[in-house]
Enzyme design. Structure first.
Site, PDB file in Angstrom:
ATOM      1  N   SER A 120     -36.348   5.580 -51.255  1.00  9.82           N
ATOM      2  CA  SER A 120     -35.226   6.146 -50.514  1.00  9.82           C
ATOM      3  C   SER A 120     -33.978   5.354 -50.868  1.00  9.82           C
ATOM      4  O   SER A 120     -34.052   4.150 -51.169  1.00  9.82           O
ATOM      5  CB  SER A 120     -35.486   6.047 -49.006  1.00  9.82           C
ATOM      6  N   TYR A 173     -37.967   0.158 -42.134  1.00 12.71           N
ATOM      7  CA  TYR A 173     -38.028   1.266 -43.093  1.00 12.71           C
ATOM      8  C   TYR A 173     -37.401   0.852 -44.424  1.00 12.71           C
ATOM      9  O   TYR A 173     -37.983   1.084 -45.494  1.00 12.71           O
ATOM     10  CB  TYR A 173     -37.296   2.479 -42.523  1.00 12.71           C
ATOM     11  N   GLY A 183     -49.255  13.067 -48.741  1.00 13.06           N
ATOM     12  CA  GLY A 183     -48.327  13.725 -47.826  1.00 13.06           C
ATOM     13  C   GLY A 183     -47.925  15.097 -48.305  1.00 13.06           C
ATOM     14  O   GLY A 183     -46.776  15.517 -48.149  1.00 13.06           O
ATOM     15  N   ALA A 184     -48.898  15.832 -48.848  1.00  7.35           N
ATOM     16  CA  ALA A 184     -48.603  17.112 -49.499  1.00  7.35           C
ATOM     17  C   ALA A 184     -48.458  18.273 -48.533  1.00  7.35           C
ATOM     18  O   ALA A 184     -48.137  19.386 -48.952  1.00  7.35           O
ATOM     19  CB  ALA A 184     -49.712  17.438 -50.509  1.00  7.35           C
ATOM     20  N   ASN A 185     -48.653  18.045 -47.249  1.00  5.17           N
ATOM     21  CA  ASN A 185     -48.674  19.161 -46.300  1.00  5.17           C
ATOM     22  C   ASN A 185     -47.304  19.522 -45.736  1.00  5.17           C
ATOM     23  O   ASN A 185     -47.171  20.532 -45.038  1.00  5.17           O
ATOM     24  CB  ASN A 185     -49.619  18.862 -45.141  1.00  5.17           C
ATOM     25  N   GLY A 240     -42.618  18.911 -46.039  1.00  6.77           N
ATOM     26  CA  GLY A 240     -41.436  18.328 -46.649  1.00  6.77           C
ATOM     27  C   GLY A 240     -41.460  18.315 -48.164  1.00  6.77           C
ATOM     28  O   GLY A 240     -41.854  19.278 -48.827  1.00  6.77           O
ATOM     29  N   ILE A 241     -41.040  17.186 -48.710  1.00  7.50           N
ATOM     30  CA  ILE A 241     -40.936  17.036 -50.158  1.00  7.50           C
ATOM     31  C   ILE A 241     -42.303  17.130 -50.817  1.00  7.50           C
ATOM     32  O   ILE A 241     -42.447  17.689 -51.905  1.00  7.50           O
ATOM     33  CB  ILE A 241     -40.229  15.711 -50.485  1.00  7.50           C
ATOM     34  N   GLY A 242     -43.330  16.594 -50.165  1.00 11.29           N
ATOM     35  CA  GLY A 242     -44.676  16.675 -50.720  1.00 11.29           C
ATOM     36  C   GLY A 242     -45.148  18.099 -50.877  1.00 11.29           C
ATOM     37  O   GLY A 242     -45.764  18.464 -51.895  1.00 11.29           O
TER      38      GLY A 242
END
Length: 317
Positions: A149, A174, A20-22, A24-26
């Site tokens: 989370s 979640y 998920g590097a694209n 937000g936090i990533g």
């Protein structure tokens, strides 16, 4: 003053996978790792969005060592293909960051409830398939960082209805997936210790960070009211994605980060601030539940780990 991105040590000669590097936090994790010399493999569901994010990083850090690879955590086939493409490439850190939050019920291509499938099972499979790349059986230290989370504190693992087929609540699903993240991180650490591996498994949470993650659920459910509320909350309460990435960066790079620990922001209600070690929920320390979750995850994904099973405290007492 607490630990900040300026405290990230030299990362040259380290290779890191960030899921998920694209965004937000990533993305912010990727940016700071690259700034400090790490070679980052950006594992993204969309290669196009990954390449766009890589261009964004390079516009600020021209010599950033980045590689975008397709990896859809909602597809065991895609995860295996990603691992196959890496071959025997050496990795120093795996950051299990990608996730979805509070979306209407759907399933992955393998039939798993999407939040449990992407947030937990996908990362369980990926970690197992990359275990040899992380050299957990030699003398080079590696780290596996799993992003959970604070919502995990409300979670329960419903082993009788893991995929929400009988009853589904977006936030409950979640919270279950995020509790699974912490249970997995702790059980992995116990197995690494039992194996005598020179590796650390660490759990983190970002606090309340303003990212696009909060918007997907309202957008998919078509709730303009929820979407507006989320935007107000993000503006009024949330810290930046850059700040939200600090616990991940600390766990991945700080010399004194500890295996089996849980790190999050030290400020108001642990929603904002700089990283500190914290206690996770009581349920997250349930070793029997962790072992059961591990067995179910192995069965569902078909991925086994070359690590010995640790004894339960009740077995050694």
């Amino acid at each position: 003053m607490g630990w900040t991105a300026e405290d990230v040590p030299d990362q040259r000669n380290r290779r890191v996978v960030v899921t998920g590097a694209n965004s937000g936090i990533g993305l912010e994790t990727t940016r700071e790792l690259a700034r400090n010399g790490a070679a980052v493999i950006m594992a993204c569901r969309s290669v196009g969005r990954g390449e766009e994010a890589a261009r964004d990083v390079r516009s600020e850090i021209p010599d950033a060592d980045l590689r975008v690879e397709a990896c859809d955590l909602g597809s065991l086939e895609s995860i295996r293909a990603f691992a196959d493409r890496l071959g025997d490439e050496q990795l120093d850190v795996l950051i299990n960051n990608a996730g979805v939050m509070a979306i209407p019920r759907s399933t992955t291509e393998d039939g798993f409830e999407t939040q449990f499938g992407v947030n937990h099972l996908g990362h369980f499979a990926l970690t197992g398939l990359l275990l040899e790349n992380l050299h957990v059986h030699d003398d080079r230290e590696s780290r596996i960082v799993t992003v959970s989370s604070g919502t995990h504190e409300m979670g329960e693992i419903d082993f009788d209805d893991l995929h929400g087929e009988r009853s589904y609540d977006p936030w409950g699903a979640y919270a279950q997936s995020k509790l699974a993240n912490v249970l997995f991180a702790y059980e992995l650490e116990r197995r690494l210790l039992t194996a005598g591996a020179n590796a650390k498994s660490v759990a983190v949470h970002p606090g309340y960070a303003a990212t696009g993650l909060q918007y997907r659920g309202p957008e998919e459910s078509g709730s303009r009211l929820r979407l507006a509320a989320m935007k107000v909350l993000n503006a009024a309460v949330a810290q930046s994605a850059e700040m939200g990435a600090l616990p991940t960066l600390y766990a991945a790079t700080a010399p004194d980060a500890e295996g089996g620990a849980y790190y999050g922001p030290d400020g108001f209600m642990n929603m904002r601030g700089t990283p500190e070690r914290q206690a996770s929920s009581d349920r997250s320390y349930d070793e029997e539940a962790a072992r059961r979750l591990w067995a179910v995850s192995r069965e569902l994904t078909g991925v086994s780990y070359d690590l010995p099973r640790p004894a339960l405290e009740t077995e050694t007492a």
